[in-house]
Design a protein around this motif. Sequence first.
Motif, PDB file in Angstrom:
ATOM      1  N   ALA A  97     -13.128 -16.909  29.917  1.00 22.85           N
ATOM      2  CA  ALA A  97     -14.161 -15.962  29.454  1.00 22.85           C
ATOM      3  C   ALA A  97     -13.941 -15.501  28.116  1.00 22.85           C
ATOM      4  N   GLN A  98     -12.532 -14.990  27.906  1.00 24.27           N
ATOM      5  CA  GLN A  98     -11.792 -14.413  26.597  1.00 24.27           C
ATOM      6  C   GLN A  98     -11.766 -15.595  25.787  1.00 24.27           C
ATOM      7  N   GLU A  99     -11.467 -16.814  26.033  1.00 26.88           N
ATOM      8  CA  GLU A  99     -11.469 -17.913  25.056  1.00 26.88           C
ATOM      9  C   GLU A  99     -12.778 -18.351  24.675  1.00 26.88           C
ATOM     10  N   ALA A 100     -13.561 -18.348  25.636  1.00 25.77           N
ATOM     11  CA  ALA A 100     -14.988 -18.720  25.073  1.00 25.77           C
ATOM     12  C   ALA A 100     -15.677 -17.561  24.143  1.00 25.77           C
ATOM     13  N   SER A 101     -15.354 -16.329  24.360  1.00 23.31           N
ATOM     14  CA  SER A 101     -16.101 -15.208  23.668  1.00 23.31           C
ATOM     15  C   SER A 101     -15.312 -15.272  22.096  1.00 23.31           C
ATOM     16  N   LYS A 102     -14.377 -16.034  21.987  1.00 26.70           N
ATOM     17  CA  LYS A 102     -13.844 -16.241  20.535  1.00 26.70           C
ATOM     18  C   LYS A 102     -14.604 -17.368  19.816  1.00 26.70           C
ATOM     19  N   LEU A 103     -15.515 -18.266  20.413  1.00 29.02           N
ATOM     20  CA  LEU A 103     -16.259 -19.317  20.034  1.00 29.02           C
ATOM     21  C   LEU A 103     -17.419 -18.688  19.344  1.00 29.02           C
ATOM     22  N   VAL A 104     -17.783 -17.417  19.571  1.00 27.27           N
ATOM     23  CA  VAL A 104     -18.918 -16.784  18.990  1.00 27.27           C
ATOM     24  C   VAL A 104     -18.821 -16.005  17.633  1.00 27.27           C
ATOM     25  N   LYS A 105     -19.909 -16.588  16.842  1.00 25.24           N
ATOM     26  CA  LYS A 105     -19.821 -16.162  15.337  1.00 25.24           C
ATOM     27  C   LYS A 105     -21.048 -15.464  15.008  1.00 25.24           C
ATOM     28  N   ASP A 106     -20.967 -14.441  13.960  1.00 23.16           N
ATOM     29  CA  ASP A 106     -22.268 -13.770  13.579  1.00 23.16           C
ATOM     30  C   ASP A 106     -23.243 -14.589  13.457  1.00 23.16           C
ATOM     31  N   GLU A 107     -24.385 -14.026  13.721  1.00 19.53           N
ATOM     32  CA  GLU A 107     -25.769 -14.690  13.522  1.00 19.53           C
ATOM     33  C   GLU A 107     -26.083 -15.594  14.468  1.00 19.53           C
ATOM     34  N   MET A 108     -25.047 -16.038  15.361  1.00 21.30           N
ATOM     35  CA  MET A 108     -25.413 -17.015  16.613  1.00 21.30           C
ATOM     36  C   MET A 108     -26.443 -16.549  17.677  1.00 21.30           C
ATOM     37  N   VAL A 109     -27.362 -17.577  18.074  1.00 27.02           N
ATOM     38  CA  VAL A 109     -28.062 -17.136  19.408  1.00 27.02           C
ATOM     39  C   VAL A 109     -27.058 -17.798  20.495  1.00 27.02           C
ATOM     40  N   ILE A 110     -26.990 -17.023  21.488  1.00 26.43           N
ATOM     41  CA  ILE A 110     -25.932 -17.447  22.747  1.00 26.43           C
ATOM     42  C   ILE A 110     -26.849 -17.660  23.900  1.00 26.43           C
ATOM     43  N   GLY A 111     -26.992 -18.628  24.547  1.00 26.84           N
ATOM     44  CA  GLY A 111     -27.112 -18.808  26.074  1.00 26.84           C
ATOM     45  C   GLY A 111     -26.336 -18.300  26.783  1.00 26.84           C
ATOM     46  N   LEU A 112     -27.015 -17.254  27.644  1.00 30.24           N
ATOM     47  CA  LEU A 112     -25.891 -16.481  28.509  1.00 30.24           C
ATOM     48  C   LEU A 112     -26.069 -17.000  29.872  1.00 30.24           C
TER      49      LEU A 112
ATOM     50  N   SER B 294     -36.105 -13.787  24.276  1.00 37.47           N
ATOM     51  CA  SER B 294     -36.819 -14.719  25.236  1.00 37.47           C
ATOM     52  C   SER B 294     -36.497 -16.070  24.373  1.00 37.47           C
ATOM     53  N   LEU B 295     -36.528 -17.075  25.099  1.00 35.72           N
ATOM     54  CA  LEU B 295     -36.151 -18.266  24.546  1.00 35.72           C
ATOM     55  C   LEU B 295     -37.138 -18.667  23.382  1.00 35.72           C
ATOM     56  N   ASP B 296     -38.634 -18.469  23.633  1.00 33.86           N
ATOM     57  CA  ASP B 296     -39.419 -18.713  22.393  1.00 33.86           C
ATOM     58  C   ASP B 296     -39.164 -17.841  21.287  1.00 33.86           C
ATOM     59  N   GLN B 297     -38.629 -16.599  21.363  1.00 30.21           N
ATOM     60  CA  GLN B 297     -38.387 -15.964  20.210  1.00 30.21           C
ATOM     61  C   GLN B 297     -37.176 -16.459  19.710  1.00 30.21           C
ATOM     62  N   ALA B 298     -36.153 -17.098  20.243  1.00 30.05           N
ATOM     63  CA  ALA B 298     -34.892 -17.576  20.001  1.00 30.05           C
ATOM     64  C   ALA B 298     -34.914 -18.468  18.821  1.00 30.05           C
ATOM     65  N   GLY B 299     -35.886 -19.532  19.364  1.00 28.78           N
ATOM     66  CA  GLY B 299     -35.837 -20.932  18.385  1.00 28.78           C
ATOM     67  C   GLY B 299     -34.570 -21.488  19.148  1.00 28.78           C
ATOM     68  N   GLN B 300     -33.699 -21.946  18.043  1.00 25.65           N
ATOM     69  CA  GLN B 300     -32.523 -22.736  18.232  1.00 25.65           C
ATOM     70  C   GLN B 300     -31.389 -21.888  19.090  1.00 25.65           C
ATOM     71  N   ILE B 301     -30.905 -22.278  19.975  1.00 23.70           N
ATOM     72  CA  ILE B 301     -29.672 -21.695  20.642  1.00 23.70           C
ATOM     73  C   ILE B 301     -28.593 -22.428  20.109  1.00 23.70           C
ATOM     74  N   ASP B 302     -27.620 -21.798  19.616  1.00 25.56           N
ATOM     75  CA  ASP B 302     -26.495 -22.219  18.878  1.00 25.56           C
ATOM     76  C   ASP B 302     -25.264 -22.826  19.793  1.00 25.56           C
ATOM     77  N   LEU B 303     -25.080 -21.869  20.872  1.00 21.98           N
ATOM     78  CA  LEU B 303     -24.192 -22.116  21.993  1.00 21.98           C
ATOM     79  C   LEU B 303     -24.641 -21.553  23.136  1.00 21.98           C
ATOM     80  N   ALA B 304     -24.530 -22.398  24.308  1.00 19.58           N
ATOM     81  CA  ALA B 304     -24.754 -21.843  25.587  1.00 19.58           C
ATOM     82  C   ALA B 304     -23.498 -21.813  26.450  1.00 19.58           C
ATOM     83  N   VAL B 305     -23.077 -20.771  27.123  1.00 20.76           N
ATOM     84  CA  VAL B 305     -21.917 -20.680  27.742  1.00 20.76           C
ATOM     85  C   VAL B 305     -22.261 -20.576  29.348  1.00 20.76           C
ATOM     86  N   ASP B 306     -21.826 -21.316  30.177  1.00 21.54           N
ATOM     87  CA  ASP B 306     -22.216 -21.110  31.590  1.00 21.54           C
ATOM     88  C   ASP B 306     -20.956 -21.453  32.515  1.00 21.54           C
ATOM     89  N   GLY B 307     -21.051 -21.239  33.777  1.00 20.30           N
ATOM     90  CA  GLY B 307     -20.155 -21.428  35.032  1.00 20.30           C
ATOM     91  C   GLY B 307     -20.743 -22.947  35.426  1.00 20.30           C
TER      92      GLY B 307
END
Length: 228
Positions: free
Chosen positions: A11-26, A72-85
């Motif tokens: 989880a800590q390693e994945a959080s380093k992948l996130v950069k400013d301005e990104m839209v993240i799938g949680l 919401s997904l329709d507001q988000a437009g493009q999702i840059d990175l989705a992180v899931d289990g």
Amino acid sequence: ETQDDLKLKVAQEASKLVKDEMVIGLGSGSTSNMFIKELGKRVLEEELYIYGVPTSFDAKMLASQCGIPLVSLDQAGQIDLAVDGADEVEEGTLSLIKGGGGCHTMEKVIDYCAKEFVVLVDESKVVPSLGENTPVPLEVLPFAYSTVLNTLLEMNTAPSIRVSGGKMGPVITDNGNMIIDVFTKIDEAAVKEKELNNIVGVVENGIFSKCDKVLVGNSSKKVKVLKK
Ligand code: DER
């Protein structure tokens, strides 16, 4: 190290992948929840400028508690990175079984439309072949559950309606549907994924035949990265 220690590591390693301005799938589940908490810390401490798109009511509640701005997904437009289990990852193909937490329908919509879909697991989830010990969850329209059950019985998949721990009766998903868990041989994940979704009354199944990268928490110092 405990399983939770290994989950926290990825989880800590994945959080380093996130950069400013990104839209993240949680994503949803205990490992994704650790990722959401790590991301919340970065939003607080570094004023990281991101938006989150939650894959479940559970993820939405936690993300808002952690101060992650949500769209919401329709507001988000493009999702840059989705992180899931995941409940299982197959070595080599990186096909997944998900849905242990009953959230695979919204997860798949968000995970599959993201530019990059990264999966977080501890080493116990990586298996040589998918579906030997883990059932595949099917999200099913409630009014169709009896016909779906009959079809699944004819397919010898040992179907079982998932019952809730917290109330009498079946689990009802965030989308208002039921879950039936089945055991099925999975030779080609993409083929089986389509076959199960073709059953009339099935909304979505927990086979995910595509992900881009898997971060595996193990007892060694470095997190293992699996790529196709
Ligand atoms: O339900 C889900 O798809 C979850 O992501 C699940 O597969 C993994 O949950 P865990 O991180 O609690 O093991």
